[in-house]
Design an enzyme around this catalytic site. Structure first.
Site, PDB file in Angstrom:
ATOM      1  N   GLY A 155       1.633   7.974   1.753  1.00  0.00           N
ATOM      2  CA  GLY A 155       2.333   6.754   1.369  1.00  0.00           C
ATOM      3  C   GLY A 155       1.523   5.753   0.588  1.00  0.00           C
ATOM      4  CB  THR A 156      -1.505   5.196  -0.835  1.00  0.00           C
ATOM      5  OG1 THR A 156      -2.158   4.263  -1.703  1.00  0.00           O
ATOM      6  CG2 THR A 156      -2.196   6.541  -0.917  1.00  0.00           C
ATOM      7  CB  SER A 157       1.154   3.707  -5.629  1.00  0.00           C
ATOM      8  OG  SER A 157       0.305   2.566  -5.490  1.00  0.00           O
TER       9      SER A 157
ATOM     10  N   PRO B 100       7.091  10.709  -1.250  1.00  0.00           N
ATOM     11  CG  PRO B 100       8.918   9.543  -0.403  1.00  0.00           C
ATOM     12  CD  PRO B 100       7.425   9.576  -0.403  1.00  0.00           C
TER      13      PRO B 100
ATOM     14  CB  VAL C 285      -2.564  -6.355   6.044  1.00  0.00           C
ATOM     15  CG1 VAL C 285      -3.640  -6.062   5.017  1.00  0.00           C
ATOM     16  CG2 VAL C 285      -1.269  -6.796   5.357  1.00  0.00           C
TER      17      VAL C 285
ATOM     18  CG  HIS D  12      -6.612  -3.376   1.533  1.00  0.00           C
ATOM     19  ND1 HIS D  12      -5.606  -2.748   0.830  1.00  0.00           N
ATOM     20  CD2 HIS D  12      -7.762  -2.936   0.980  1.00  0.00           C
ATOM     21  CE1 HIS D  12      -6.131  -1.985  -0.105  1.00  0.00           C
ATOM     22  NE2 HIS D  12      -7.440  -2.081  -0.031  1.00  0.00           N
TER      23      HIS D  12
HETATM   24  N1  APR Z   1       6.934   8.034   3.149  1.00  0.00           N
HETATM   25  C1  APR Z   1       5.796   8.222   2.414  1.00  0.00           C
HETATM   26  N2  APR Z   1       5.511   7.540   1.276  1.00  0.00           N
HETATM   27  C2  APR Z   1       6.419   6.632   0.864  1.00  0.00           C
HETATM   28  C3  APR Z   1       7.628   6.374   1.563  1.00  0.00           C
HETATM   29  C4  APR Z   1       7.859   7.123   2.748  1.00  0.00           C
HETATM   30  N3  APR Z   1       8.974   6.952   3.461  1.00  0.00           N
HETATM   31  N4  APR Z   1       8.326   5.409   0.886  1.00  0.00           N
HETATM   32  C5  APR Z   1       7.572   5.076  -0.194  1.00  0.00           C
HETATM   33  N5  APR Z   1       6.438   5.815  -0.216  1.00  0.00           N
HETATM   34  C6  APR Z   1       5.343   5.778  -1.190  1.00  0.00           C
HETATM   35  C7  APR Z   1       5.746   5.353  -2.592  1.00  0.00           C
HETATM   36  O1  APR Z   1       6.168   6.490  -3.333  1.00  0.00           O
HETATM   37  C8  APR Z   1       4.424   4.790  -3.120  1.00  0.00           C
HETATM   38  O2  APR Z   1       3.660   5.814  -3.750  1.00  0.00           O
HETATM   39  O3  APR Z   1       4.459   4.794  -0.745  1.00  0.00           O
HETATM   40  C9  APR Z   1       3.694   4.342  -1.856  1.00  0.00           C
HETATM   41  C10 APR Z   1       3.570   2.841  -1.758  1.00  0.00           C
HETATM   42  O4  APR Z   1       2.738   2.414  -2.815  1.00  0.00           O
HETATM   43  P1  APR Z   1       2.356   0.861  -2.923  1.00  0.00           P
HETATM   44  O5  APR Z   1       3.576   0.035  -2.705  1.00  0.00           O
HETATM   45  O6  APR Z   1       1.550   0.686  -4.181  1.00  0.00           O
HETATM   46  O7  APR Z   1       1.414   0.607  -1.653  1.00  0.00           O
HETATM   47  P2  APR Z   1      -0.114   0.948  -1.514  1.00  0.00           P
HETATM   48  O8  APR Z   1      -0.490   2.183  -2.272  1.00  0.00           O
HETATM   49  O9  APR Z   1      -0.424   0.913  -0.071  1.00  0.00           O
HETATM   50  O10 APR Z   1      -0.802  -0.337  -2.234  1.00  0.00           O
HETATM   51  C11 APR Z   1      -2.220  -0.428  -2.129  1.00  0.00           C
HETATM   52  O11 APR Z   1      -2.137  -2.623  -3.139  1.00  0.00           O
HETATM   53  O12 APR Z   1      -0.848  -4.510  -3.142  1.00  0.00           O
HETATM   54  C12 APR Z   1      -2.068  -4.006  -2.748  1.00  0.00           C
HETATM   55  O13 APR Z   1      -3.440  -4.535  -0.944  1.00  0.00           O
HETATM   56  C13 APR Z   1      -2.164  -4.059  -1.264  1.00  0.00           C
HETATM   57  O14 APR Z   1      -2.802  -2.359   0.331  1.00  0.00           O
HETATM   58  C14 APR Z   1      -2.028  -2.614  -0.837  1.00  0.00           C
HETATM   59  C15 APR Z   1      -2.603  -1.877  -2.025  1.00  0.00           C
END
Ligand code: APR
Length: 236
Positions: A185-187, A212, A102, A118
């Protein structure tokens, strides 16, 4: 052939590319992710802040948290990963970026064909009349609607709320149409975004994860356990 060359060949042959990005793509801009060791949620419980109940219970607390996040984001810049996706968008005929973020950094970098699944932290929505407004300025503790004086809320999809049906349909279509899908970059724990890679895979897409701490496991055809701002420019 090394992994990057293999992905480049797939991208060169691709008629359509779909990208799903999460908080990790903004990590190297200095914006904390949600679930990593420095994650935002570690300091606050999601239930306390990003839910309609929390906003009803204590709108000033929720607005204070979003003002803090807005102030933090306003000081940050898009990074090389955001820029790399803009290059890819300009070079592929059919390109769709689905972002869970966002923070508005993709738009600031120049991404255009984008679905903000989102919502957007710079946009507000009136709880009374539904009017949407954008503002990057500092807001009063409880911002009110210029039109109906109703209480404004962040135009963000909170836990327990549904994403915009039109965004969902467009996202699923982009996943089904993709020759290649990059998941960056998403969990992969929040739905519906967490299901998009399997939708694309079932429709025949070549799936690439850049993280990573990879989260797609056997769904991905290529996994780069690297930072997005390091790996994406190499691919471009
Ligand atoms: N490059 C790529 N990935 C990365 C990096 C990087 N430099 N640094 C961290 N990551 C990865 C982490 O390993 C993790 O898997 O980015 C991911 C971040 O995960 P979250 O913090 O869970 O974020 P996200 O998956 O976008 O969350 C989804 O959850 O909280 C709600 O609405 C919110 O949009 C968000 C949603």
């Amino acid at each position: 052939m090394d992994q990057i060359t293999a992905v480049c060949k797939r991208l060169a042959a691709a008629k359509s590319l779909t990208v799903l990005s999460g908080a990790g793509i903004s990590a190297e801009s200095g914006i904390p992710t949600f679930r990593g060791e420095e994650g935002l949620w570690n300091k606050h419980r999601a239930e306390d802040l990003a839910t309609p109940e929390a906003f009803r219970r204590d709108p000033e607390l929720v607005w204070a948290w979003y003002q803090w996040r807005r102030t933090l984001i306003a000081q940050k810049q898009p990074n090389a990963a955001h820029d790399a996706l803009v290059s890819l968008e300009r070079r592929l005929a059919a390109f769709t970026l689905i972002t869970q973020n966002v923070d508005g950094l993709h738009e600031r970098a120049g991404s255009r064909s984008m679905i903000e699944l989102h919502g957007n932290i710079w946009r507000m929505r009136c709880t009374g009349c539904g009017l949407k407004t954008e503002s990057e300025a500092a807001l009063p503790a409880l911002p009110s609607c210029a039109s109906c004086h109703g209480l404004l809320r962040p135009d963000i999809v909170w836990f327990g709320e549904a994403v915009d049906p039109d965004h969902l349909i467009r996202s699923l279509n982009a996943c089904r149409d993709a020759d290649v899908m990059l998941v960056i970059g998403t969990s992969g724990v929040v739905q519906p975004a967490a299901s998009f890679a399997s939708v694309a895979k079932e429709a025949g897409a070549f799936i690439v994860e850049i993280n990573p701490v990879p989260s797609l496991s056997n769904l991905a055809d290529r996994v780069f356990a690297e930072k997005a701002a390091v790996l994406l420019p190499k691919i471009v």
